[in-house]
Write a protein that holds these residues in place. Structure first.
Motif, PDB file in Angstrom:
ATOM      1  N   TYR A   1       0.671  -1.356   0.170  1.00 10.75           N
ATOM      2  CA  TYR A   1       0.076   0.250  -0.065  1.00 10.75           C
ATOM      3  C   TYR A   1       0.840   1.272  -0.041  1.00 10.75           C
ATOM      4  O   TYR A   1       1.023   1.716   0.989  1.00 10.75           O
ATOM      5  CB  TYR A   1      -0.875   0.049   1.116  1.00 10.75           C
TER       6      TYR A   1
ATOM      7  N   LEU B   1      -8.424  -2.943  -3.338  1.00 11.86           N
ATOM      8  CA  LEU B   1      -7.758  -3.099  -2.175  1.00 11.86           C
ATOM      9  C   LEU B   1      -8.238  -3.694  -1.199  1.00 11.86           C
ATOM     10  O   LEU B   1      -9.513  -3.456  -0.885  1.00 11.86           O
ATOM     11  CB  LEU B   1      -7.258  -1.456  -1.866  1.00 11.86           C
TER      12      LEU B   1
ATOM     13  N   PRO C   1      -9.188  -1.340   3.809  1.00  9.28           N
ATOM     14  CA  PRO C   1      -8.926   0.316   3.935  1.00  9.28           C
ATOM     15  C   PRO C   1      -8.253   0.664   5.035  1.00  9.28           C
ATOM     16  O   PRO C   1      -8.836   1.244   6.134  1.00  9.28           O
ATOM     17  CB  PRO C   1     -10.395   0.950   3.966  1.00  9.28           C
TER      18      PRO C   1
ATOM     19  N   TYR D   1      -3.821   3.367   2.483  1.00 11.44           N
ATOM     20  CA  TYR D   1      -4.721   3.023   1.082  1.00 11.44           C
ATOM     21  C   TYR D   1      -4.818   3.989   0.318  1.00 11.44           C
ATOM     22  O   TYR D   1      -5.053   3.688  -0.968  1.00 11.44           O
ATOM     23  CB  TYR D   1      -6.010   2.355   1.717  1.00 11.44           C
TER      24      TYR D   1
END
Ligand SMILES: NC(=O)c1ccc[n+]([C@@H]2O[C@H](COP(=O)([O-])OP(=O)(O)OC[C@H]3O[C@@H](n4cnc5c(N)ncnc54)[C@H](OP(=O)(O)O)[C@@H]3O)[C@@H](O)[C@H]2O)c1
Length: 282
Positions: free
Chosen positions: A79, A105, A108, A112
């Protein structure tokens, strides 16, 4: 099969195949069997460790690549702006594909938003036909969509959604932002004795369907994409054959009564879970 149209016009099948906890040595045959049954959406993740075998199954199936919708997901170690781009290319290399249909993704957490900007770049370059999030509650969805530096809104939010955890505020929030909802664990992983539930059983008899078909159909009629997983061919068949009947308004309302308003699979808000995800090795 019915399809949902994402914000960018891409069409996504409304029923797909979950491959979480399917071991790599079983994945290729599992995916091939599902493709034979008519599945055209496959849901994996880098953490599931079976992306390579999914790529092999697609090639072996002989089905044109454009007719199969592949979703995968990035995890926290990647990330960042650069990291998300490198990790996207890594997934493509592992699967032997030129693009994925949807990159998510997985959580979160951590950086992110940095990763999201990386995904925006990958989307622009054509490495992902669509991009989205997973496990976002309504506050996070609103936060991402209201952030000025976010240029492309998530097209999907994949969250736990089934009759016992309906997430109605999340659904409404996603609708407001033009985001399509996708349900993981649409059968609650079998928990809360879902397959023997009195209300669902009563409704299933009325339509001459199974409880699994009723639970999945209920989400479809809410406009939610479902990705159930099953080890058995006959259940895979059952789970995709849900387009030849329609639940009445009264039965949809009856199922609404089953909502307990939270997950019994994972408590995403628990700091211990957040710590676990930050330290998860795969
Ligand atoms: N984004 C995320 O964080 C996240 C998290 C979890 C899952 N997912 C995705 O969502 C997919 C589905 O979720 P899940 O696998 O956790 O749970 P699920 O699909 O709700 O439930 C799977 C369970 O239901 C049983 N089952 C499936 N079809 C059935 C049928 N027709 N009749 C009776 N039992 C049936 C399966 O048993 P058998 O296998 O014995 O048939 C299995 O025990 C995953 O594979 C993964 O791709 C994403």
């Amino acid at each position: 099969m019915e399809f949902k149209t994402l914000a960018n016009g891409i069409k996504m099948p409304m029923v797909g195949l979950g491959v979480f906890k399917v071991s790599p040595n079983k994945t290729k045959n599992y995916v091939l069997a599902a493709l034979k049954q008519g599945y055209r959406l496959i849901d994996t993740a880098q953490t599931y460790k079976n992306e390579k075998e999914i790529g092999e199954a697609i090639r072996e199936s002989g089905i044109p690549r454009k007719d199969i919708f592949i979703t995968t997901k990035l995890f926290l170690p990647d990330y960042s702006f650069e990291g998300a781009q490198e990790a996207t290319k890594r997934s493509l290399d592992i699967m032997g594909l030129n693009y994925v249909d949807l990159m998510l993704l997985h959580h979160p957490m951590a950086d992110y938003l940095g990763a999201w900007r990386g995904l925006e770049n990958m989307y622009k370059e054509g490495a992902c036909k669509a991009i989205g999030m997973s496990n976002c509650f309504p506050n996070t969805i609103a936060d991402i969509c209201e952030t000025q530096t976010v240029k492309i809104k998530p097209m999907i939010n994949q969250v736990e959604m089934h009759p016992f955890n309906q997430q109605n505020l999340n659904l409404k929030t996603m609708e407001n932002y033009g985001i399509i909802s996708e349900a993981w664990a649409p059968l609650n992983e079998g928990k809360r004795n879902i397959f023997k539930n009195t209300i669902l059983t009563k409704i299933s008899k009325k339509y001459n369907k199974t409880v699994a078909q009723i639970a999945l159909r209920w989400n479809i009629q809410r406009g939610v994409i479902v990705i159930p997983k099953s080890d058995y061919d006959y259940q895979l068949k059952e789970n995709i054959n849900i387009f030849d009947f329609k639940l009445s308004y009264a039965d949809m309302k009856e199922i609404e009564k089953l909502d307990i308003g939270h997950s019994e699979i994972v408590d995403l808000l628990n700091p211990k879970f957040v710590k676990y995800i930050h330290n998860f090795k795969y």
